[in-house]
Design a protein around this motif. Sequence first.
Motif, PDB file in Angstrom:
ATOM      1  N   UNK A   1     -30.406 -26.409 -14.178  1.00 56.72           N
ATOM      2  CA  UNK A   1     -29.492 -26.739 -15.273  1.00 56.72           C
ATOM      3  C   UNK A   1     -29.992 -26.181 -16.605  1.00 56.72           C
ATOM      4  N   UNK A   2     -31.310 -26.173 -16.778  1.00 53.17           N
ATOM      5  CA  UNK A   2     -31.872 -25.575 -17.996  1.00 53.17           C
ATOM      6  C   UNK A   2     -31.593 -24.095 -18.076  1.00 53.17           C
ATOM      7  N   UNK A   3     -31.712 -23.401 -16.951  1.00 51.32           N
ATOM      8  CA  UNK A   3     -31.419 -21.963 -16.936  1.00 51.32           C
ATOM      9  C   UNK A   3     -29.946 -21.683 -17.217  1.00 51.32           C
TER      10      UNK A   3
ATOM     11  N   UNK B   1     -29.213 -22.427 -20.870  1.00 53.93           N
ATOM     12  CA  UNK B   1     -29.770 -21.387 -21.728  1.00 53.93           C
ATOM     13  C   UNK B   1     -28.907 -20.133 -21.694  1.00 53.93           C
ATOM     14  N   UNK B   2     -28.420 -19.790 -20.516  1.00 50.05           N
ATOM     15  CA  UNK B   2     -27.556 -18.609 -20.396  1.00 50.05           C
ATOM     16  C   UNK B   2     -26.224 -18.821 -21.127  1.00 50.05           C
ATOM     17  N   UNK B   3     -25.684 -20.037 -21.033  1.00 54.13           N
ATOM     18  CA  UNK B   3     -24.411 -20.305 -21.700  1.00 54.13           C
ATOM     19  C   UNK B   3     -24.555 -20.347 -23.221  1.00 54.13           C
ATOM     20  N   UNK B   4     -25.630 -20.914 -23.687  1.00 53.75           N
ATOM     21  CA  UNK B   4     -25.820 -21.003 -25.143  1.00 53.75           C
ATOM     22  C   UNK B   4     -26.250 -19.645 -25.703  1.00 53.75           C
TER      23      UNK B   4
END
Length: 98
Positions: free
Chosen positions: A88-90, A93-96
């Motif tokens: 979920x962190x990855x 991070x990709x979405x933001x």
Amino acid sequence: ASLFGSMCKPIANQTISESEDNSKTISSDGDTAGARRTLATGTLVSGISIFFLICGLSLTFPQMQSRRDELGCDALCYGSMTSVRGALGLVGTALIGR
């Protein structure tokens, strides 16, 4: 100059001179008081951030442990939660974009 922008500036203009016996000398035309202030400011900011990190973790870890105990979560369950948290962190991070 902002608090964070001044920490990465070079201390002073430095010149490297080579003498006849091939020894190099570095001379600086700036003062070291500014460098000491920058170092002190950076140390203070990093110390404060580590303090808040440890305070936050000391508040959340007991709650997470009690929640895992309520759910009967063993080592396999805990590993799965860690993997999902990383995924979920990855994705976040990709979405933001950071």
